[in-house]
Scaffold this active site. Structure first.
Site, PDB file in Angstrom:
ATOM      1  N   ARG A  29       0.818  -1.224   0.000  1.00 51.41           N
ATOM      2  CA  ARG A  29       0.000   0.000   0.000  1.00 51.41           C
ATOM      3  C   ARG A  29       0.847   1.268   0.000  1.00 51.41           C
ATOM      4  NH1 ARG A  29      -5.326  -1.836   3.473  1.00 51.41           N
ATOM      5  NH2 ARG A  29      -6.351  -2.603   1.609  1.00 51.41           N
ATOM      6  N   LYS A  36     -21.573 -14.640   0.990  1.00 51.71           N
ATOM      7  CA  LYS A  36     -22.994 -14.332   1.179  1.00 51.71           C
ATOM      8  C   LYS A  36     -23.666 -13.616   0.023  1.00 51.71           C
ATOM      9  CE  LYS A  36     -23.039 -13.431   6.138  1.00 51.71           C
ATOM     10  NZ  LYS A  36     -23.046 -12.155   6.874  1.00 51.71           N
ATOM     11  N   GLY A  63      -9.768  -7.423  -1.818  1.00 54.98           N
ATOM     12  CA  GLY A  63     -10.072  -8.364  -0.745  1.00 54.98           C
ATOM     13  C   GLY A  63      -9.710  -9.790  -1.098  1.00 54.98           C
ATOM     14  N   GLY A  95     -13.998  -3.281  -0.220  1.00 57.48           N
ATOM     15  CA  GLY A  95     -15.329  -2.701  -0.022  1.00 57.48           C
ATOM     16  C   GLY A  95     -15.633  -1.630  -1.047  1.00 57.48           C
TER      17      GLY A  95
HETATM   18  P1  AMP Z   1     -16.479 -12.591   0.560  1.00 54.42           P
HETATM   19  O1  AMP Z   1     -15.732 -11.844   1.616  1.00 54.42           O
HETATM   20  O2  AMP Z   1     -17.947 -12.406   0.601  1.00 54.42           O
HETATM   21  O3  AMP Z   1     -15.888 -12.388  -0.808  1.00 54.42           O
HETATM   22  O4  AMP Z   1     -16.302 -14.114   0.912  1.00 54.42           O
HETATM   23  C1  AMP Z   1     -15.071 -14.754   0.934  1.00 54.42           C
HETATM   24  C2  AMP Z   1     -15.175 -15.965   1.784  1.00 54.42           C
HETATM   25  O5  AMP Z   1     -16.169 -16.820   1.253  1.00 54.42           O
HETATM   26  C3  AMP Z   1     -13.912 -16.752   1.832  1.00 54.42           C
HETATM   27  O6  AMP Z   1     -13.393 -16.701   3.137  1.00 54.42           O
HETATM   28  C4  AMP Z   1     -14.336 -18.165   1.449  1.00 54.42           C
HETATM   29  O7  AMP Z   1     -13.779 -19.156   2.263  1.00 54.42           O
HETATM   30  C5  AMP Z   1     -15.826 -18.124   1.648  1.00 54.42           C
HETATM   31  N1  AMP Z   1     -16.501 -19.149   0.835  1.00 54.42           N
HETATM   32  C6  AMP Z   1     -16.416 -19.325  -0.484  1.00 54.42           C
HETATM   33  N2  AMP Z   1     -17.112 -20.424  -0.854  1.00 54.42           N
HETATM   34  C7  AMP Z   1     -17.644 -20.950   0.263  1.00 54.42           C
HETATM   35  C8  AMP Z   1     -18.452 -22.085   0.526  1.00 54.42           C
HETATM   36  N3  AMP Z   1     -18.829 -22.904  -0.456  1.00 54.42           N
HETATM   37  N4  AMP Z   1     -18.800 -22.326   1.808  1.00 54.42           N
HETATM   38  C9  AMP Z   1     -18.396 -21.517   2.788  1.00 54.42           C
HETATM   39  N5  AMP Z   1     -17.637 -20.420   2.613  1.00 54.42           N
HETATM   40  C10 AMP Z   1     -17.260 -20.132   1.356  1.00 54.42           C
END
Ligand code: AMP
Length: 396
Positions: A40, A201, A353, A376
């Site tokens: 950074r 999510k 991220g 974000g």
């Molecule tokens: P995000 O911050 O929303 O981009 O989510 C990233 C996180 O989603 C990572 O830590 C992954 O381990 C998790 N992730 C991806 N696929 C799955 C899954 N099938 N089940 C549980 N967690 C997941």
């Protein structure tokens, strides 16, 4: 939002004091207190060098961590001043406060070509509240404001938006690059425009899905969020991640995509496990997932389906891993997609991220057109909403 903003190339820095908002929110090893990556700080150098070489006196500022308005020695920016000085090859003056006596006198005496770094902005609770009197005092240190902290442009804080009430506001080179690349992808993408969405999510990505449904030709959905979509299609998902209250939303999106002629792809096979653990043995399941199992990664047929959908794409925007990529047994889907994105020949943009670290891990990072520096911020950018730290900059 207007993505065409005035930049540091649109004013003459000579003899000006420039308040430069940087993103020096560096990772710190909790045990040793050492800064573990200089990425950074390095990313800020082009803008700093441009301003210094062209005769500005630069007053840099940033937040570090989450001190929540309290002075916390372990979150001082003093070590960043040292790192910056080493990377830049010149002395960096450090102020022991933000808008106190020390900062004011050091800013006042700062000469063209000199660089001052203020203490952690978030030591003062007024920063995150976008307090106008705080923003005014911060602005009073300088003649011009430059924003180069893309990671915080989605926040309306005193140093990211408030100061623009009092100073002419320009984009630094990093912000300019992010805004022009992401802005072009949304406004005028080379088609076909394929969007790859993953991560944990659905609820975190609703705004992005809504916006991209208006813009993309194909939307690929993987990762934990895919299972709510599979459930919406009437497929059994066992113990996989599910957001029960988002099933109707997923159904609505599937219908909307059909109406709009947007191709919406979801996994057709999955690597499953009985426990959420790095040691779990992957079990390949096509179709319904048994009740004692959870989907942890996309399977080989899905990898092929998703990768084929990237062939011939003009623009690809990727945000979120395809599976639990932190566990080696379930990283294959994300790594294969990284390769397919990298080899697609399209203009490729990876959100910050987790997706950024997955691409770094894959070894294909240097084949990606742009890896965003803001997690974000890039997500909110893709939602198509006004970001306060960009909206406040002068229009071209
Ligand atoms: P995000 O911050 O929303 O981009 O989510 C990233 C996180 O989603 C990572 O830590 C992954 O381990 C998790 N992730 C991806 N696929 C799955 C899954 N099938 N089940 C549980 N967690 C997941």
């Amino acid at each position: 939002m207007n993505y065409s903003k005035k930049t540091i190339n649109d004013f003459d820095p000579k003899g000006k004091k420039v308040l430069l908002r940087c993103d020096f929110n560096v990772p710190i090893d909790k045990k040793t207190g050492e800064i573990t990556s200089n990425a950074r700080v390095t990313a800020a150098l082009p803008t700093i060098t441009h301003l210094l070489k062209n005769g500005a006196a630069v007053i840099a500022c940033s937040h570090l961590g989450k001190p929540k308005g309290e002075w916390k020695k372990e979150l001082s920016l003093a070590p960043v001043a040292k790192m910056l000085s080493e990377l830049l090859g010149q002395n960096v003056i450090f102020a022991e406060d933000i808008i106190g006596e020390d900062a004011k006198s050091k800013a006042k005496n700062l000469l063209p070509g000199e660089l001052l770094l203020l203490e952690n902005l978030r030591f003062d609770p007024r920063e995150e509240k976008n307090d106008s009197s705080f923003a005014k005092e911060l602005a009073s240190l300088a003649d011009v404001y430059v924003s180069d902290a893309f990671g915080t442009v989605h926040r309306a804080h005193a140093s990211t938006a408030g100061v623009s009430e009092f100073l002419p506001a320009y984009a630094g080179l990093l912000v300019e690059k992010e805004v022009s690349i992401l802005g072009r992808a949304l406004d005028n993408p080379v088609r076909p425009f394929v969007s790859v969405l993953g991560g944990a999510k659905v609820s975190d990505k609703i705004g992005v899905i809504n916006n991209l449904l208006q813009k993309a030709d194909t939307i690929i959905i993987g990762g934990g969020m895919a299972y709510t979509f599979l459930k919406a299609e009437g497929i059994e998902i066992g113990k996989s991640l599910l957001e029960e209250d988002k099933i109707d939303y997923a159904k609505e999106m599937i219908n909307k995509a059909q109406e709009k002629g947007v191709r919406l792809l979801v996994p057709i096979d999955n690597l499953c496990a009985t426990e959420f653990s790095a040691d779990s043995t992957p079990i390949l399941i096509e179709g319904d997932i048994p009740s004692d199992m959870m989907g942890m990664d996309i399977g080989p047929k899905t990898i092929k389906l998703f990768s084929d959908a990237l062939i011939g794409a003009g623009t690809i925007v990727w945000n979120g891993p395809m599976g639990v990529f932190e566990f080696a047994n379930f990283a294959g889907g994300t790594m294969s997609l990284a390769k397919a994105v990298a080899e697609s020949g399209a203009t490729t943009i990876v959100g910050g991220g987790d997706s950024a670290s997955a691409v770094e891990k894959s070894g294909f990072a240097d084949k990606i057109t742009h890896i965003s520096t803001g997690g974000g911020a890039s997500l909110e950018f893709l939602e198509g909403i006004d970001l306060p730290g960009i909206a406040c900059l002068l229009d071209k």
